[in-house]
Every structure is written in C-alpha cells, then in structure tokens.
Write a protein that holds these residues in place. Structure first.
Motif, PDB file in Angstrom:
ATOM      1  N   UNK A  81       0.826  -1.234   0.064  1.00 51.62           N
ATOM      2  CA  UNK A  81       0.003   0.039   0.030  1.00 51.62           C
ATOM      3  C   UNK A  81       0.797   1.234  -0.024  1.00 51.62           C
ATOM      4  N   UNK A  82       0.121   2.304  -0.321  1.00 54.50           N
ATOM      5  CA  UNK A  82       1.162   3.579  -0.344  1.00 54.50           C
ATOM      6  C   UNK A  82       1.596   3.810   1.144  1.00 54.50           C
ATOM      7  N   UNK A  83       0.802   3.607   2.187  1.00 53.02           N
ATOM      8  CA  UNK A  83       1.122   3.736   3.354  1.00 53.02           C
ATOM      9  C   UNK A  83       2.237   2.931   3.864  1.00 53.02           C
ATOM     10  N   UNK A  84       2.585   1.678   3.392  1.00 56.45           N
ATOM     11  CA  UNK A  84       3.617   0.872   3.587  1.00 56.45           C
ATOM     12  C   UNK A  84       4.734   1.240   2.992  1.00 56.45           C
ATOM     13  N   UNK A  85       4.712   1.727   1.674  1.00 54.46           N
ATOM     14  CA  UNK A  85       5.898   2.316   0.928  1.00 54.46           C
ATOM     15  C   UNK A  85       6.309   3.756   1.505  1.00 54.46           C
ATOM     16  N   UNK A  86       5.618   4.531   1.855  1.00 49.42           N
ATOM     17  CA  UNK A  86       5.590   5.718   2.631  1.00 49.42           C
ATOM     18  C   UNK A  86       6.422   5.506   3.896  1.00 49.42           C
ATOM     19  N   UNK A  87       5.891   4.423   4.896  1.00 46.15           N
ATOM     20  CA  UNK A  87       6.531   4.162   6.021  1.00 46.15           C
ATOM     21  C   UNK A  87       7.910   3.508   5.795  1.00 46.15           C
ATOM     22  N   UNK A  88       8.037   2.751   4.788  1.00 42.97           N
ATOM     23  CA  UNK A  88       9.392   1.975   4.550  1.00 42.97           C
ATOM     24  C   UNK A  88      10.412   3.153   4.258  1.00 42.97           C
ATOM     25  N   UNK A  89      10.019   3.987   3.387  1.00 43.01           N
ATOM     26  CA  UNK A  89      10.978   5.275   3.008  1.00 43.01           C
ATOM     27  C   UNK A  89      11.281   5.836   4.095  1.00 43.01           C
ATOM     28  N   UNK A  93      15.301   6.380   5.346  1.00 41.75           N
ATOM     29  CA  UNK A  93      15.800   7.503   5.566  1.00 41.75           C
ATOM     30  C   UNK A  93      16.324   7.644   7.127  1.00 41.75           C
ATOM     31  N   UNK A  94      15.385   7.416   7.981  1.00 39.32           N
ATOM     32  CA  UNK A  94      15.857   7.544   9.441  1.00 39.32           C
ATOM     33  C   UNK A  94      17.084   6.709   9.789  1.00 39.32           C
ATOM     34  N   UNK A  99      22.127   6.020  11.434  1.00 45.37           N
ATOM     35  CA  UNK A  99      22.846   4.652  11.604  1.00 45.37           C
ATOM     36  C   UNK A  99      22.232   3.645  12.656  1.00 45.37           C
ATOM     37  N   UNK A 100      21.118   3.858  12.985  1.00 45.59           N
ATOM     38  CA  UNK A 100      20.209   3.000  13.921  1.00 45.59           C
ATOM     39  C   UNK A 100      18.779   2.769  13.391  1.00 45.59           C
ATOM     40  N   UNK A 101      18.253   1.639  13.821  1.00 47.86           N
ATOM     41  CA  UNK A 101      16.823   1.484  13.902  1.00 47.86           C
ATOM     42  C   UNK A 101      16.452   1.198  14.951  1.00 47.86           C
ATOM     43  N   UNK A 102      15.319   0.740  15.169  1.00 43.57           N
ATOM     44  CA  UNK A 102      14.887   0.586  16.632  1.00 43.57           C
ATOM     45  C   UNK A 102      15.301  -0.484  17.566  1.00 43.57           C
ATOM     46  N   UNK A 103      15.667  -1.613  16.938  1.00 45.04           N
ATOM     47  CA  UNK A 103      16.166  -2.527  18.049  1.00 45.04           C
ATOM     48  C   UNK A 103      17.747  -2.062  18.576  1.00 45.04           C
ATOM     49  N   UNK A 104      18.488  -1.962  17.506  1.00 46.48           N
ATOM     50  CA  UNK A 104      19.813  -1.499  18.153  1.00 46.48           C
ATOM     51  C   UNK A 104      19.648  -0.361  18.949  1.00 46.48           C
ATOM     52  N   UNK A 105      18.911   0.677  18.566  1.00 53.13           N
ATOM     53  CA  UNK A 105      18.801   1.859  19.357  1.00 53.13           C
ATOM     54  C   UNK A 105      18.519   1.378  21.081  1.00 53.13           C
ATOM     55  N   UNK A 106      17.489   0.600  21.032  1.00 52.63           N
ATOM     56  CA  UNK A 106      17.110  -0.039  22.598  1.00 52.63           C
ATOM     57  C   UNK A 106      18.319  -0.579  23.098  1.00 52.63           C
ATOM     58  N   UNK A 107      18.969  -1.215  22.323  1.00 56.39           N
ATOM     59  CA  UNK A 107      20.225  -2.009  22.994  1.00 56.39           C
ATOM     60  C   UNK A 107      21.147  -1.034  23.383  1.00 56.39           C
ATOM     61  N   UNK A 122      13.157  10.767  19.696  1.00 57.35           N
ATOM     62  CA  UNK A 122      12.657  11.196  18.588  1.00 57.35           C
ATOM     63  C   UNK A 122      11.739  10.022  18.049  1.00 57.35           C
ATOM     64  N   UNK A 123      12.032   8.857  18.308  1.00 55.19           N
ATOM     65  CA  UNK A 123      11.015   7.742  17.697  1.00 55.19           C
ATOM     66  C   UNK A 123       9.949   7.726  18.429  1.00 55.19           C
ATOM     67  N   UNK A 124      10.055   7.847  19.642  1.00 55.81           N
ATOM     68  CA  UNK A 124       8.971   7.878  20.763  1.00 55.81           C
ATOM     69  C   UNK A 124       8.190   8.982  20.342  1.00 55.81           C
ATOM     70  N   UNK A 125       8.350  10.326  19.966  1.00 58.00           N
ATOM     71  CA  UNK A 125       7.673  11.371  19.731  1.00 58.00           C
ATOM     72  C   UNK A 125       7.096  11.185  18.333  1.00 58.00           C
TER      73      UNK A 125
END
Length: 138
Positions: A81-89, A93-94, A99-107, A122-125
């Motif tokens: 869906x467009x929502x999936x594509x936008x969320x993936x983009x 980008x983040x 250089x972080x995604x949620x899992x490593x950031x929490x580690x 920023x992720x929580x916001x």
C-alpha cells in the motif's frame, strides 16, 4: 514462563545485534554507503538472519499457537500500500541518517549513549505524533 522466554529472546537478540555490528551506527552507515566506502559485512549478517528464520517462519505459518500456547499473530496480507511504501521510505531515511533502527537503538539505550537517547526520544515522539494523527483522522 512467557516472561522468561521473552527475557531470553531479548538477550539473544541484543547480543546478536552487538556481536554482528548492527548496534554500531558507523558500521551500519558504512553498509548503507553504496556509493562510497561500502562495507558489505552486514549483508552477510542479514543473509544469516534470513537463513536462520526461514524454516521457523514456514513452520509458524502452519500453526495457530506458539510453543508456549499463545496465539500467533502473523501478517494476514501481503498487499503493498502507499502507506507501507511511505513508512518504509521514512524508516530507511532515518536508518541511513542515524545509523540506527529501533532494535539496536534500544540495545544502545542501555549504555546511556547520547545518540541512542536522542534517537529513542525522537522515535517515541514520532510514534505519539502518528497516534495523534490517527486519532484525529478517525
């Protein structure tokens, strides 16, 4: 038993992120820098993860409950869906910028790393902003 299995799974996952270099923002950015000094080592990590998860996911698709008796909640659709594509983009980008995604950031949050504190804040916001926009839309 559920809490213990969640704790063990989290510890294994976190240790895997650290040992593989996925919790090192410089290593991740080196992997994402296709036009520069590309570091392909994380591609091997991803290939290993896909290989290790392939059979368990196939088996899980045939079950209604987990080994601990909990219901399995696997995705019911494969629709792009467009929502999936936008969320993936936005995720990509983040990931590239930080250089972080949620899992490593929490580690890394466990080390009180400044970049991890900023990233997780920023992720929580962003999650809260999404929740507010969804609530307003409904």
């Amino acid at each position: 038993m559920k809490t213990l299995s969640a704790l063990l799974a989290g510890l294994v996952f976190g240790l895997g992120l650290i040992l593989s270099g996925m919790a090192n923002p410089a290593k991740v950015q080196g992997f994402l820098d296709l036009a520069g000094a590309w570091d392909p080592s994380l591609a091997l990590v991803m290939a290993g993860a896909i290989g290790a998860a392939f059979l368990p996911f196939r088996l899980a698709g045939q079950r209604k409950k987990s080994w601990l008796g909990e219901p399995l909640h696997l995705p019911g659709t494969r629709e792009i869906t467009p929502r999936l594509v936008l969320g993936s983009l936005l995720f990509g980008i983040g990931w590239g910028l930080a250089g972080l995604c949620p899992g490593p950031a929490l580690v890394l949050l466990g080390t009180l790393s400044g970049p991890a504190l900023v990233f997780v804040s920023a992720m929580l916001a962003g999650m809260e902003l999404f929740r507010l926009l969804q609530h307003k839309r409904a």
